[in-house]
Design an enzyme around this catalytic site. Structure first.
Site, PDB file in Angstrom:
ATOM      1  N   TRP A 156      -3.175  -2.307  -1.469  1.00  0.00           N
ATOM      2  CA  TRP A 156      -2.889  -3.669  -1.952  1.00  0.00           C
ATOM      3  C   TRP A 156      -3.495  -4.563  -0.884  1.00  0.00           C
ATOM      4  O   TRP A 156      -3.029  -4.585   0.255  1.00  0.00           O
ATOM      5  CB  TRP A 156      -1.364  -3.847  -2.084  1.00  0.00           C
ATOM      6  CG  TRP A 156      -0.927  -5.263  -2.238  1.00  0.00           C
ATOM      7  CD1 TRP A 156      -0.593  -6.124  -1.236  1.00  0.00           C
ATOM      8  CD2 TRP A 156      -0.757  -5.987  -3.461  1.00  0.00           C
ATOM      9  NE1 TRP A 156      -0.231  -7.331  -1.762  1.00  0.00           N
ATOM     10  CE2 TRP A 156      -0.315  -7.289  -3.111  1.00  0.00           C
ATOM     11  CE3 TRP A 156      -0.930  -5.676  -4.805  1.00  0.00           C
ATOM     12  CZ2 TRP A 156      -0.046  -8.258  -4.066  1.00  0.00           C
ATOM     13  CZ3 TRP A 156      -0.660  -6.646  -5.753  1.00  0.00           C
ATOM     14  CH2 TRP A 156      -0.226  -7.914  -5.391  1.00  0.00           C
ATOM     15  N   GLU A 172      15.105 -24.060  -8.668  1.00  0.00           N
ATOM     16  CA  GLU A 172      14.739 -22.649  -8.670  1.00  0.00           C
ATOM     17  C   GLU A 172      15.959 -21.778  -8.987  1.00  0.00           C
ATOM     18  O   GLU A 172      15.872 -20.813  -9.753  1.00  0.00           O
ATOM     19  CB  GLU A 172      14.120 -22.265  -7.313  1.00  0.00           C
ATOM     20  CG  GLU A 172      13.838 -20.791  -7.099  1.00  0.00           C
ATOM     21  CD  GLU A 172      12.953 -20.155  -8.173  1.00  0.00           C
ATOM     22  OE1 GLU A 172      12.364 -20.870  -9.000  1.00  0.00           O
ATOM     23  OE2 GLU A 172      12.892 -18.907  -8.193  1.00  0.00           O
ATOM     24  N   ARG A 218       4.183   0.648  -7.546  1.00  0.00           N
ATOM     25  CA  ARG A 218       4.296  -0.351  -6.488  1.00  0.00           C
ATOM     26  C   ARG A 218       3.216  -1.421  -6.568  1.00  0.00           C
ATOM     27  O   ARG A 218       3.290  -2.438  -5.894  1.00  0.00           O
ATOM     28  CB  ARG A 218       4.195   0.333  -5.117  1.00  0.00           C
ATOM     29  CG  ARG A 218       5.345   1.235  -4.802  1.00  0.00           C
ATOM     30  CD  ARG A 218       4.980   2.222  -3.727  1.00  0.00           C
ATOM     31  NE  ARG A 218       4.467   1.588  -2.531  1.00  0.00           N
ATOM     32  CZ  ARG A 218       5.231   1.063  -1.580  1.00  0.00           C
ATOM     33  NH1 ARG A 218       6.523   1.140  -1.683  1.00  0.00           N
ATOM     34  NH2 ARG A 218       4.697   0.491  -0.533  1.00  0.00           N
ATOM     35  N   GLU A 240      16.640 -17.350 -16.592  1.00  0.00           N
ATOM     36  CA  GLU A 240      15.679 -16.358 -17.082  1.00  0.00           C
ATOM     37  C   GLU A 240      16.237 -14.948 -17.126  1.00  0.00           C
ATOM     38  O   GLU A 240      15.818 -14.152 -17.954  1.00  0.00           O
ATOM     39  CB  GLU A 240      14.353 -16.419 -16.320  1.00  0.00           C
ATOM     40  CG  GLU A 240      14.383 -15.960 -14.898  1.00  0.00           C
ATOM     41  CD  GLU A 240      13.012 -16.017 -14.228  1.00  0.00           C
ATOM     42  OE1 GLU A 240      12.009 -15.669 -14.844  1.00  0.00           O
ATOM     43  OE2 GLU A 240      12.963 -16.409 -13.047  1.00  0.00           O
ATOM     44  N   LYS A 276      16.242 -19.215 -12.127  1.00  0.00           N
ATOM     45  CA  LYS A 276      16.529 -17.778 -11.918  1.00  0.00           C
ATOM     46  C   LYS A 276      17.699 -17.362 -12.786  1.00  0.00           C
ATOM     47  O   LYS A 276      17.669 -16.322 -13.442  1.00  0.00           O
ATOM     48  CB  LYS A 276      16.833 -17.561 -10.431  1.00  0.00           C
ATOM     49  CG  LYS A 276      16.374 -16.310  -9.841  1.00  0.00           C
ATOM     50  CD  LYS A 276      14.924 -16.220  -9.428  1.00  0.00           C
ATOM     51  CE  LYS A 276      13.911 -16.654 -10.426  1.00  0.00           C
ATOM     52  NZ  LYS A 276      12.564 -16.797  -9.944  1.00  0.00           N
ATOM     53  N   ASN A 287      -0.932   1.432   6.175  1.00  0.00           N
ATOM     54  CA  ASN A 287      -0.141   0.386   5.515  1.00  0.00           C
ATOM     55  C   ASN A 287       0.236  -0.630   6.578  1.00  0.00           C
ATOM     56  O   ASN A 287       0.548  -0.243   7.700  1.00  0.00           O
ATOM     57  CB  ASN A 287       1.173   0.946   4.958  1.00  0.00           C
ATOM     58  CG  ASN A 287       0.949   1.769   3.719  1.00  0.00           C
ATOM     59  OD1 ASN A 287      -0.176   1.915   3.261  1.00  0.00           O
ATOM     60  ND2 ASN A 287       2.031   2.303   3.179  1.00  0.00           N
ATOM     61  N   GLY A 288       0.274  -1.902   6.203  1.00  0.00           N
ATOM     62  CA  GLY A 288       0.717  -2.914   7.161  1.00  0.00           C
ATOM     63  C   GLY A 288      -0.415  -3.822   7.571  1.00  0.00           C
ATOM     64  O   GLY A 288      -1.454  -3.890   6.905  1.00  0.00           O
ATOM     65  N   CYS A 344       0.823  -1.209   0.000  1.00  0.00           N
ATOM     66  CA  CYS A 344       0.000   0.000   0.000  1.00  0.00           C
ATOM     67  C   CYS A 344       0.861   1.264   0.000  1.00  0.00           C
ATOM     68  O   CYS A 344       2.029   1.231   0.369  1.00  0.00           O
ATOM     69  CB  CYS A 344      -0.860   0.041   1.254  1.00  0.00           C
ATOM     70  SG  CYS A 344      -1.802  -1.438   1.529  1.00  0.00           S
ATOM     71  N   LYS A 390       5.218 -11.028 -16.650  1.00  0.00           N
ATOM     72  CA  LYS A 390       5.038 -11.262 -15.211  1.00  0.00           C
ATOM     73  C   LYS A 390       3.884 -12.221 -14.936  1.00  0.00           C
ATOM     74  O   LYS A 390       3.956 -13.054 -14.063  1.00  0.00           O
ATOM     75  CB  LYS A 390       4.793  -9.915 -14.506  1.00  0.00           C
ATOM     76  CG  LYS A 390       4.678 -10.023 -12.997  1.00  0.00           C
ATOM     77  CD  LYS A 390       6.005 -10.425 -12.359  1.00  0.00           C
ATOM     78  CE  LYS A 390       5.894 -10.701 -10.880  1.00  0.00           C
ATOM     79  NZ  LYS A 390       7.029 -11.494 -10.379  1.00  0.00           N
ATOM     80  N   HIS A 433      24.569 -40.648 -14.326  1.00  0.00           N
ATOM     81  CA  HIS A 433      23.791 -41.525 -15.208  1.00  0.00           C
ATOM     82  C   HIS A 433      23.653 -40.925 -16.599  1.00  0.00           C
ATOM     83  O   HIS A 433      22.711 -41.251 -17.327  1.00  0.00           O
ATOM     84  CB  HIS A 433      22.431 -41.822 -14.574  1.00  0.00           C
ATOM     85  CG  HIS A 433      22.557 -42.586 -13.294  1.00  0.00           C
ATOM     86  ND1 HIS A 433      22.921 -43.911 -13.239  1.00  0.00           N
ATOM     87  CD2 HIS A 433      22.438 -42.188 -11.997  1.00  0.00           C
ATOM     88  CE1 HIS A 433      22.998 -44.312 -11.981  1.00  0.00           C
ATOM     89  NE2 HIS A 433      22.707 -43.263 -11.207  1.00  0.00           N
TER      90      HIS A 433
HETATM   91  C1  F6R Z   1       9.916 -17.054 -12.698  1.00  0.00           C
HETATM   92  C2  F6R Z   1       8.510 -16.789 -12.543  1.00  0.00           C
HETATM   93  C3  F6R Z   1       7.544 -17.699 -13.195  1.00  0.00           C
HETATM   94  C4  F6R Z   1       6.247 -17.796 -12.372  1.00  0.00           C
HETATM   95  C5  F6R Z   1       5.188 -18.599 -13.139  1.00  0.00           C
HETATM   96  C6  F6R Z   1       3.952 -18.777 -12.309  1.00  0.00           C
HETATM   97  O1  F6R Z   1      10.703 -16.170 -11.965  1.00  0.00           O
HETATM   98  O2  F6R Z   1       8.129 -15.830 -11.937  1.00  0.00           O
HETATM   99  O3  F6R Z   1       8.083 -18.960 -13.410  1.00  0.00           O
HETATM  100  O4  F6R Z   1       6.541 -18.405 -11.160  1.00  0.00           O
HETATM  101  O5  F6R Z   1       4.874 -17.955 -14.332  1.00  0.00           O
HETATM  102  O6  F6R Z   1       3.410 -17.545 -11.957  1.00  0.00           O
HETATM  103  P1  F6R Z   1       2.404 -17.414 -10.764  1.00  0.00           P
HETATM  104  O7  F6R Z   1       3.146 -17.742  -9.514  1.00  0.00           O
HETATM  105  O8  F6R Z   1       1.948 -15.994 -10.810  1.00  0.00           O
HETATM  106  O9  F6R Z   1       1.301 -18.398 -11.015  1.00  0.00           O
END
Ligand code: F6R
Length: 608
Positions: free
Chosen positions: A74, A481, A27, A488, A485, A100-101, A2, A603, A504
């Site tokens: 938010w 993971e 934000r 990507e 990271k 906020n919070g 927020c 995103k 293997h």
């Molecule tokens: C990678 C990343 C994606 C999401 C995936 C699922 O850093 O962000 O792999 O994790 O697209 O997204 P959500 O969690 O929003 O369902």
């Protein structure tokens, strides 16, 4: 998260508040509102959705006045809606509050206030503050605010405008940022620098447990006990872009550093005096938990990797068998679901098309569906039977960091919560787990202060074409993971392998200088992982190992060792993840990539 803006001065406040709120749009938010002291008294305008919708409302019914507060929300308690948007007011429309919070004890306070006759118009935790202030008001708004917050437990930054004393704004900070901007004949409140930067660069930064009383001509700072504070003004020399990122170069780096706070917020109000876990919002009863025969976890990408860790957590703590599926596969593999199956979907955005489709599929087969998501009001949150919200705040960088690690915290909480019903943990074991969990935020905070080694390692791998991550058990899940990271954002090819599996086939790819990042935080599996490190070393690999503090023997085998603070093995991913995120981050930065917006990615993936 927020945003708060406040203004008191000689200019019309409506546009100053609106412009301030727009500066906080980056934000992320789901609704917005303002309260202004006008000739007709205190007036509110608020609306779900974009600030432009609030603007339209204000165009139709403008508010004229020299003092006001504004907010972008938010959602953390209650879905995004007009009623849940801030500001909130008391029943007499004399006091308005933006916040906020999270107020941890809001349910208890609400009950007490309702018994006193106060009526609640929203589902938010914030509304208790406006009624509490009203309850304590006896002719001095500053005292009333002080008394109200003394009853409140949690994290908050609040700004208060009252009809009783319209020539004052009162602001309080407790574990949620708040600054006071100082102008000439006008003063400002902001949760973030961008909100006020256009008007002033001179600010007071409030510390926890401090409050400020603003008039147009001055600012008084004081402790919550009422002792006045003399503080140097701080001059901000950031431009707007730097201010948006709170001084960090990118949103991703900012979000990595926000993780300790995200952990605290995700735990907030869910741990009862170190002894038990409370998950309000999760309707699953003890009887239902005891009746579960299996759990399916379904997610995509990073959220899928969190679920892999969730599987180990839930199986270890509850002994209920767990299967984890990629959402894009789940719905087409005809999963065996029956009414004693709990399906947990994990999604930061709550809008991922495959995850949503999997949720619907599971519901069709009669499963009880729980969502772990970061976005209140998202499709996944609305359609699931139960929701466990992570409280990571909005994530702006495409590469998920704080949402992932907060999902781990959610799984830890859920595992312990279920274990309570199943009695698979005795009180001593549960209290020990909770104590370790509560230490994670400060341990992570400490780790994030020491970044030199990671930056040097990033230099080392930034010119490579491919590398491996290896690990066993939870380390293997985290390796997946870490590998995603790195791929990507740095565009370097990498693969995550179960450490014992490399020989293997893929061991053939190891040659002189191939970087291998070996996760070895699981002490029970340490000897086995060390053998696998020796296998790759013998083929010329350059090994960077990750181990828990104290395991110095790894230095004999690996070329470099990154140490993670000591915790129980189940929780190491929540700490070890940070150096791995940072390694990806610095590697990508050295290669000159747009870290926040990696190529080809979005995103939120709302197509199948
Ligand atoms: C990678 C990343 C994606 C999401 C995936 C699922 O850093 O962000 O792999 O994790 O697209 O997204 P959500 O969690 O929003 O369902």
């Amino acid at each position: 998260m927020c945003g708060i803006v406040g203004y008191i001065g000689k200019r019309d406040s409506q546009n100053i508040l609106l412009e301030g709120l727009k500066k906080l749009e980056y934000r992320g938010y789901d609704s917005a509102g303002v309260a202004i002291h006008t000739n007709a008294g205190l007036e509110l305008r608020k609306s779900k959705g974009r600030i432009s919708e609030l603007e339209t409302r204000l165009e139709a019914q403008p508010l004229a006045g020299f003092a006001g507060i504004g907010h972008t929300r938010w959602a953390t308690h209650g879905k995004p809606s007009d009623a849940n948007s801030h500001p909130h007011a008391d029943n007499d429309m004399k006091i308005s509050v933006v916040h906020n919070g999270i107020i941890e004890n809001h349910l208890q306070l609400k009950e007490e206030l309702e018994q006193l006759g106060y009526q609640f118009l929203s589902e938010t935790d914030t509304e208790v503050i406006s009624h509490l202030i009203s309850h304590h008001y006896e002719g001095n708004i500053t005292d009333a605010v002080r008394m109200a917050v003394s009853q409140v437990r949690g994290a908050y930054a609040i700004a208060v405008l009252s009809e009783h004393e319209p020539d004052k704004l009162v602001a309080v900070r407790s574990a949620s940022p708040l600054i006071i901007g100082v102008g000439e004949g006008e003063n400002f409140i902001g949760s973030d620098i961008p909100a006020i930067l256009e008007h002033t660069r001179d600010v007071y930064i409030l510390n926890d447990g401090e409050m400020a009383v603003l008039t147009k001509d001055g600012v008084e700072l004081m402790t919550l006990e009422g002792n006045f504070i003399a503080r140097e003004m701080f001059r901000i020399d950031w431009d707007l872009m730097t201010a948006e990122k709170n001084g960090y170069d990118t949103f991703m780096l900012k979000e990595i550093h926000e993780q300790p706070r995200a952990y605290l917020d995700t735990m907030r109000g869910r741990i009862d005096e170190g002894k038990s876990i409370l998950l309000t919002g999760v309707g699953l009863s003890a009887v239902e938990i005891r009746g579960l025969t299996q759990i399916h976890m379904v997610a995509c990408g990073t959220a899928y990797h969190a679920a892999l860790i969730g599987k180990t957590v839930i199986e270890r703590l509850t002994r209920i068998p767990v299967e984890v599926d990629l959402a894009s596969e789940y719905r087409y593999r005809m999963p065996v679901i029956h009414k004693n199956t709990l399906v947990i979907v994990v999604s930061q955005s709550g809008e991922t098309a495959d995850t949503l489709a999997a949720l619907r599929e599971a519901k069709q087969w009669g499963a009880h569906v729980m969502a772990i998501t970061n976005v209140i009001g998202s499709s996944v949150a609305r359609e699931a039977d139960d929701v466990l919200f992570t409280q990571a705040g909005p994530e702006i960088a495409v590469a998920s960091t704080k949402a992932y690690s907060s999902q781990l915290i959610a799984f830890y909480l859920l595992g312990m919560f279920m274990a309570q019903s199943l009695e698979t943990l005795d009180q001593k074991a549960l209290s020990e787990l909770i104590a370790n969990l509560e230490r994670l935020p400060s341990q992570l905070e400490d780790m994030l202060k020491d970044l030199d080694q990671i930056q040097l390692l990033a230099e080392l791998i930034s010119n490579q074409n491919h590398l491996f991550f290896i690990g066993r058990g939870l380390d293997y899940s985290l390796a997946m993971e870490a590998s995603l990271k790195l791929k990507e954002i740095s565009y370097i090819h990498s693969e995550a392998y179960a450490a014992g599996e490399l020989k293997h086939g893929s061991l053939a790819l190891i040659e002189e200088g191939t970087p291998v990042i070996a996760l070895a935080t699981q002490e029970l599996l340490m000897d086995k992982t060390v053998s696998n490190i020796k296998e790759v070393k013998a083929r010329g690999a350059y090994v960077i190992a990750l181990a828990m503090e104290g395991n110095t023997e790894l230095e004999k085998t690996a070329d470099q060792v990154i140490y993670v603070p000591r915790t129980i093995s189940l929780f190491t991913p929540a700490l070890a993840v940070a150096p791995l995120q940072l390694l990806a981050y610095y590697t990508a930065s050295i290669r000159g990539n747009d870290v926040d917006k990696p190529r080809n990615l979005a995103k939120s993936v709302t197509v199948e």
